[in-house]
Scaffold this motif. Structure first.
Motif, PDB file in Angstrom:
ATOM      1  N   UNK A 341       0.783  -1.218   0.000  1.00  0.00           N
ATOM      2  CA  UNK A 341       0.000   0.000   0.000  1.00  0.00           C
ATOM      3  C   UNK A 341       0.816   1.270   0.000  1.00  0.00           C
ATOM      4  N   UNK A 342       2.135   1.144  -0.220  1.00  0.00           N
ATOM      5  CA  UNK A 342       3.002   2.302  -0.177  1.00  0.00           C
ATOM      6  C   UNK A 342       3.288   2.894  -1.540  1.00  0.00           C
ATOM      7  N   UNK A 343       4.301   3.758  -1.568  1.00  0.00           N
ATOM      8  CA  UNK A 343       4.680   4.471  -2.796  1.00  0.00           C
ATOM      9  C   UNK A 343       5.012   3.493  -3.915  1.00  0.00           C
ATOM     10  N   UNK A 344       5.739   2.436  -3.568  1.00  0.00           N
ATOM     11  CA  UNK A 344       6.178   1.489  -4.605  1.00  0.00           C
ATOM     12  C   UNK A 344       5.002   0.784  -5.261  1.00  0.00           C
ATOM     13  N   UNK A 345       3.934   0.521  -4.529  1.00  0.00           N
ATOM     14  CA  UNK A 345       2.752  -0.102  -5.137  1.00  0.00           C
ATOM     15  C   UNK A 345       2.194   0.768  -6.263  1.00  0.00           C
ATOM     16  N   UNK A 346       2.140   2.076  -6.025  1.00  0.00           N
ATOM     17  CA  UNK A 346       1.611   2.985  -7.054  1.00  0.00           C
ATOM     18  C   UNK A 346       2.540   3.016  -8.256  1.00  0.00           C
ATOM     19  N   UNK A 347       3.826   3.182  -8.009  1.00  0.00           N
ATOM     20  CA  UNK A 347       4.788   3.260  -9.111  1.00  0.00           C
ATOM     21  C   UNK A 347       4.825   1.948  -9.898  1.00  0.00           C
ATOM     22  N   UNK A 348       4.785   0.827  -9.188  1.00  0.00           N
ATOM     23  CA  UNK A 348       4.831  -0.471  -9.857  1.00  0.00           C
ATOM     24  C   UNK A 348       3.593  -0.688 -10.726  1.00  0.00           C
ATOM     25  N   UNK A 349       2.430  -0.316 -10.211  1.00  0.00           N
ATOM     26  CA  UNK A 349       1.196  -0.470 -11.000  1.00  0.00           C
ATOM     27  C   UNK A 349       1.287   0.339 -12.293  1.00  0.00           C
ATOM     28  N   UNK A 350       1.717   1.583 -12.170  1.00  0.00           N
ATOM     29  CA  UNK A 350       1.806   2.450 -13.345  1.00  0.00           C
ATOM     30  C   UNK A 350       2.822   1.906 -14.342  1.00  0.00           C
ATOM     31  N   UNK A 351       3.978   1.502 -13.863  1.00  0.00           N
ATOM     32  CA  UNK A 351       5.019   1.028 -14.770  1.00  0.00           C
ATOM     33  C   UNK A 351       4.656  -0.296 -15.424  1.00  0.00           C
ATOM     34  N   UNK A 352       3.947  -1.158 -14.710  1.00  0.00           N
ATOM     35  CA  UNK A 352       3.492  -2.405 -15.323  1.00  0.00           C
ATOM     36  C   UNK A 352       2.528  -2.114 -16.470  1.00  0.00           C
ATOM     37  N   UNK A 357       1.133  -1.777 -22.145  1.00  0.00           N
ATOM     38  CA  UNK A 357       0.297  -1.033 -23.083  1.00  0.00           C
ATOM     39  C   UNK A 357       1.018   0.108 -23.785  1.00  0.00           C
ATOM     40  N   UNK A 358       2.305   0.291 -23.490  1.00  0.00           N
ATOM     41  CA  UNK A 358       2.998   1.471 -24.003  1.00  0.00           C
ATOM     42  C   UNK A 358       3.280   1.443 -25.486  1.00  0.00           C
ATOM     43  N   UNK A 359       3.267   0.249 -26.093  1.00  0.00           N
ATOM     44  CA  UNK A 359       3.562   0.162 -27.525  1.00  0.00           C
ATOM     45  C   UNK A 359       2.532   0.949 -28.333  1.00  0.00           C
ATOM     46  N   UNK A 366       5.861   8.061 -21.131  1.00  0.00           N
ATOM     47  CA  UNK A 366       6.473   9.138 -20.368  1.00  0.00           C
ATOM     48  C   UNK A 366       7.288   8.628 -19.198  1.00  0.00           C
ATOM     49  N   UNK A 367       7.810   9.580 -18.425  1.00  0.00           N
ATOM     50  CA  UNK A 367       8.712   9.275 -17.321  1.00  0.00           C
ATOM     51  C   UNK A 367       8.059   9.505 -15.963  1.00  0.00           C
ATOM     52  N   UNK A 368       7.161  10.478 -15.876  1.00  0.00           N
ATOM     53  CA  UNK A 368       6.567  10.898 -14.610  1.00  0.00           C
ATOM     54  C   UNK A 368       5.359  10.045 -14.253  1.00  0.00           C
ATOM     55  N   UNK A 369       5.311   9.598 -13.021  1.00  0.00           N
ATOM     56  CA  UNK A 369       4.197   8.764 -12.551  1.00  0.00           C
ATOM     57  C   UNK A 369       2.863   9.483 -12.712  1.00  0.00           C
ATOM     58  N   UNK A 370       2.794  10.745 -12.310  1.00  0.00           N
ATOM     59  CA  UNK A 370       1.524  11.478 -12.392  1.00  0.00           C
ATOM     60  C   UNK A 370       1.102  11.721 -13.832  1.00  0.00           C
ATOM     61  N   UNK A 371       2.070  12.034 -14.704  1.00  0.00           N
ATOM     62  CA  UNK A 371       1.723  12.245 -16.114  1.00  0.00           C
ATOM     63  C   UNK A 371       1.143  10.981 -16.726  1.00  0.00           C
ATOM     64  N   UNK A 372       1.748   9.844 -16.425  1.00  0.00           N
ATOM     65  CA  UNK A 372       1.272   8.584 -16.997  1.00  0.00           C
ATOM     66  C   UNK A 372      -0.080   8.203 -16.414  1.00  0.00           C
ATOM     67  N   UNK A 373      -0.316   8.491 -15.141  1.00  0.00           N
ATOM     68  CA  UNK A 373      -1.647   8.235 -14.580  1.00  0.00           C
ATOM     69  C   UNK A 373      -2.711   9.024 -15.337  1.00  0.00           C
ATOM     70  N   UNK A 374      -2.401  10.261 -15.697  1.00  0.00           N
ATOM     71  CA  UNK A 374      -3.338  11.045 -16.496  1.00  0.00           C
ATOM     72  C   UNK A 374      -3.597  10.414 -17.841  1.00  0.00           C
ATOM     73  N   UNK A 375      -2.534   9.897 -18.486  1.00  0.00           N
ATOM     74  CA  UNK A 375      -2.695   9.251 -19.794  1.00  0.00           C
ATOM     75  C   UNK A 375      -3.508   7.968 -19.675  1.00  0.00           C
ATOM     76  N   UNK A 376      -3.297   7.198 -18.590  1.00  0.00           N
ATOM     77  CA  UNK A 376      -4.063   5.974 -18.385  1.00  0.00           C
ATOM     78  C   UNK A 376      -5.553   6.279 -18.235  1.00  0.00           C
TER      79      UNK A 376
END
Length: 841
Positions: A341-352, A357-359, A366-376
């Motif tokens: 439930x910590x920071x790494x859970x959020x970053x790992x979910x986004x990066x997975x 789906x990034x192709x 992108x590089x930023x966690x918040x920017x990619x959350x917006x794109x998702x």
């Protein structure tokens, strides 16, 4: 009183500290008003004119708030202010608040101060001063809420980027002067992690990878390595103002066991062919922070190819999930970053989700966690409120992380254990109730964990899962387009073939990953009818023919040496110009291995020979598996590239040795050879004398005893008793002893074995046994190369032996080993029998 010194209320109507900071302000801004008051008084006591600071506190409310918030929350920054009072006064200078922080500005400021420094250690101190000043600016904007949290993270990242750039220049200038090297620092510095993602926190490590040019000379590379070691110390060593940044270089290729820097081609090869799933995940947040624009673009091209693939095997996801489980079990419940439930859970979910789906989706690359959350959110890859909830939790946790690290300038993510500490932390976050704040943190952690499990649990509904095994990922995962996985799902026979080939030929996987045409042939089954051809003679065409020949040899048991040498015959015939080209060695025998050179002997003009060498080098540099070896020509390296009738006759008369005559006995002209062929025929028409025959047998014995290590004595497929040398030497000894047994047209080893059936030294059954066993040896050598095992050596390791047996379609390693041993015994018996008869001839 504070620290033994009284802080008087200034005269002239100037108020004291109690009058400057109101009770309401102490209560609103300070985690603990009493502690904040004591710390500010210590700072004032360290100054020669505290009344000026009090005046600034009174007249600049924003600065007053920043001082109370900062010193109230941080003993570390209190000590910095006491030791460096001028830093504290900067907080009370309105102009310090006006400008954003950029990497270029940080770099320029550092260069200016470094330029006025008197020593190397002084220059490093100036870098640390720039960092202190920059971090202080970030803190006051953060604590007063003027900058949003993402803006603070970006500013800290820009500051670090500028200082790393300046530090690299300072260290290079120092080291190169001692070693007499000139020029700019020839290294691209790649940032990973929080710095790569432009999300640095107050006390992050910085993850760096170093890449050097492909053509850097060895002497300069040595100096560069010394510079990088010194750069690590320059950044990490604690001085009077502390360290700049703790540096972690373990994300480089091969981790701790790898070199500190590698050349571009080696780095690209590693990440494209050998990167583990976690390395691909880490590469999402990576970018060049020091280097040329061309290097930055080259890295992003590599990142694109490695990370954002059209499909991935399910094993990739499973392995990454297992890694996360291990991390969950490693850290305690109070770790805000790594525990569930910590920071790494959020970053790992986004990066997975980026990985899956990034192709073809630039917004997800992108590089930023918040920017990619917006794109998702925009792409509908998360449920309606999930991106918002994750983003809010991420900002909340990162703000807590900053407050934890700000207190003592430590890299910590551990939440408090005591109620008083929770209250102080809550007040630093503008929340008055410690218990309520603690409850909010725990609720948010539970919510994040539920979101994490939900998102990754349903990844199969949306992810581009691939049906192929892990071994095939360097091949099919590297191909562009989205149809490969679907084709394999629809055709189980193709999937079986692909799976088998991926397991049995890991060496070929990167090549197949660059060739969609051969891949299509293999999946569709067309490869069975597609015989390798030169086609247009370009590097891609040659590589495709070589690749097809290798795959056919493994899957259909065709002869790689025969098919590939036919392609090479076409190529050299088309490009030889006025030269006469003679194949020698394994090329002549049509028994080339996967990575064999082409042994050649050319006749004609020297300038045309040089042009042929240049053509070969050009296509090789463009990626063709073609290399020409002219060392078997008369005079070897010391002689001219091209022979003529006159030069060969002279060499033959004065210097030609018996072993060279045997090497030339394999000569096979490619096309017409009106000058060379009569000379070769004349040379080989003379039978060996008894003395020459024994001389060659002595050489054969030396090869067996000197070239084969004792531990490989019975396992070497070429030089051991009963290996390929026995077959080849017997054939050529026979044809040199009796030239009439030579085939009328030279066409490789199989043709020469067929011709030997007409001799009277061996019965047809013996010749046929040699032919079959020789083909087995060639298939074994091919399999060893494709499996990346030791060349020409039958392995002792049972697992490797079983893998080799599977390639050759034996029931197991022991069954195959039994046949190999039988073949070696029979070949040596036939060789000894044939030699005795030739000695009596």
């Amino acid at each position: 009183m504070c620290g033994g010194r009284h802080v008087p209320a200034p005269g002239g109507g100037m108020k004291g500290l109690d009058a400057v900071v109101t009770p309401q302000e102490w209560e609103a801004w300070a985690p603990d008003p009493t502690v904040a008051r004591v710390r500010i008084e210590r700072w004032l006591a360290s100054q020669s004119q505290p009344e000026l600071t009090l005046q600034s506190l009174a007249t600049f409310p924003l600065g007053r708030e920043a001082v109370v918030r900062l010193l109230g929350a941080s003993e570390y920054w209190t000590q910095v202010f006491v030791q460096n009072p001028e830093l504290g006064t900067l907080v009370l200078s309105p102009e310090e608040w006006m400008f954003p922080i950029t990497a270029d500005d940080a770099h320029a400021t550092a260069r200016r101060l470094v330029g006025a420094s008197v020593s190397y250690s002084h220059r490093l101190d100036r870098l640390r001063y720039v960092k202190q000043r920059g971090v202080l600016r970030c803190l006051v904007h953060d604590l007063t809420g003027i900058w949003s949290p993402p803006k603070v993270w970006a500013a800290l990242s820009e500051l670090a980027e500028g200082l790393v750039r300046c530090a690299a220049e300072v260290v290079w200038e120092e080291v190169r002067e001692r070693h007499g090297v000139s020029g700019e620092f020839p290294v691209a510095i790649v940032a990973y992690g929080k710095l790569g993602g432009h999300e640095l926190n107050l006390s992050s490590d910085i993850d760096l990878v170093y890449v050097i040019p492909d053509d850097l000379d060895e002497a300069t590379e040595t100096v560069v390595n010394k510079t990088l070691v010194a750069l690590g110390r320059a950044l990490s060593d604690r001085m009077g103002r502390g360290a700049l940044y703790r540096v972690d270089t373990r994300l480089r290729p091969f981790g701790r066991s790898g070199p500190l820097c590698m050349r571009w081609r080696a780095v690209e090869s590693y990440f494209k062919n050998h990167a583990e799933p976690w390395e691909q995940l880490a590469m999402i947040r990576s970018r060049v922070i020091f280097g040329t624009q061309e290097e930055a673009e080259r890295w992003q091209g590599l990142r694109q190819a490695v990370v954002f693939r059209p499909a991935r095997g399910e094993w990739v996801v499973d392995e990454l999930m297992q890694m996360r489980v291990q991390l969950d079990n490693f850290k305690g419940d109070n770790d805000l970053k790594r525990s569930p439930g910590g920071i790494r859970d959020i970053e790992f979910s986004v990066q997975m989700l980026q990985l899956l789906h990034g192709y073809g989706e630039p917004a997800l690359q992108g590089f930023s966690t918040l920017d990619v959350l917006g794109a998702l959110a925009e792409l509908g890859l998360l449920k309606s409120d999930e991106p918002r909830r994750l983003a809010e939790a991420y900002v909340f946790f990162r703000q807590i992380e900053h407050r934890l690290q700000m207190g003592d300038d430590l890299q910590t993510h551990v939440l408090p254990a005591e109620d008083a500490a929770w209250t102080a932390l809550a007040r630093s976050m503008n929340e008055p109730d410690g218990a309520a704040f603690r409850d909010r943190v725990e609720r948010t952690r539970v919510e994040v964990r539920e979101l994490y499990l939900s998102i990754l649990g349903r990844r199969g509904e949306v992810a581009g899962k691939s049906p192929w095994p892990r071994e095939a990922d360097p091949w099919l995962g590297a191909l562009s387009g989205e149809g490969w996985a679907e084709s394999l799902r629809e055709n189980r026979d193709s999937l079986t073939r692909v799976t088998w080939l991926a397991r049995m030929a890991p060496v070929l996987m990167p090549y197949l990953g660059q060739d969609p045409v051969v891949s299509e042939w293999l999946i569709s089954g067309e490869f069975e009818e597609m015989k390798p051809r030169m086609r247009d003679g370009s590097a891609p065409a040659l590589r495709r023919a070589w690749l097809l020949a290798a795959c056919r040899a493994l899957l259909l048991e065709t002869s790689f040496g025969e098919e590939w040498s036919e392609v090479l015959d076409e190529w050299f015939f088309a490009h030889k110009g006025g030269l006469e080209v003679i194949a020698l060695g394994s090329f002549a025998g049509r028994n080339m291995g996967l990575f064999s050179d082409c042994d050649l002997w050319v006749w004609g003009q020297e300038v045309e020979a040089e042009q042929l060498v240049a053509r070969v080098q050009t296509v090789r540099q463009a990626g063709a598996p073609l290399n020409m070896d002219l060392r078997l020509r008369p005079e070897g390296r010391s002689g001219p590239l091209a022979s003529s009738v006159a030069s060969f006759r002279k060499y033959r008369t004065e210097r030609l040795e018996t072993w060279e005559r045997m090497a030339l006995s394999r000569a096979r002209p490619i096309g017409g050879a009106p000058q060379a062929l009569p000379e070769i025929e004349d040379l080989l028409a003379k039978p060996l004398t008894g003395e020459e025959f024994e001389e060659l047998l002595t050489m054969k014995h030396r090869i067996e005893t000197e070239r084969v290590p004792a531990h490989h004595w019975k396992r070497h497929l070429r030089h051991s008793a009963g290996g390929t040398d026995d077959v080849e030497w017997l054939v050529h000894l026979a044809m040199m002893k009796e030239p009439g047994w030579r085939p009328p047209v030279a066409n490789g080893m199989q043709a020469e074995l067929a011709s030997l059936e007409n001799s009277r030294i061996l019965v047809p059954e013996d010749v046929n046994e040699l032919r079959l066993t020789y083909r087995l040896w060639q298939r074994l050598r091919m399999a060893l190369a494709c499996l990346a095992f030791d060349a020409d050596v039958v392995p002792e390791n049972p697992d490797k032996l079983d893998a080799l047996a599977e390639v050759l379609k034996y029931e197991g390693g022991n069954a195959m080993l039994k046949e190999i041993q039988h073949g070696q015994t029979r070949v040596r018996e036939i060789f000894d029998k044939g030699v005795r008869r030739l000695q009596e001839w």
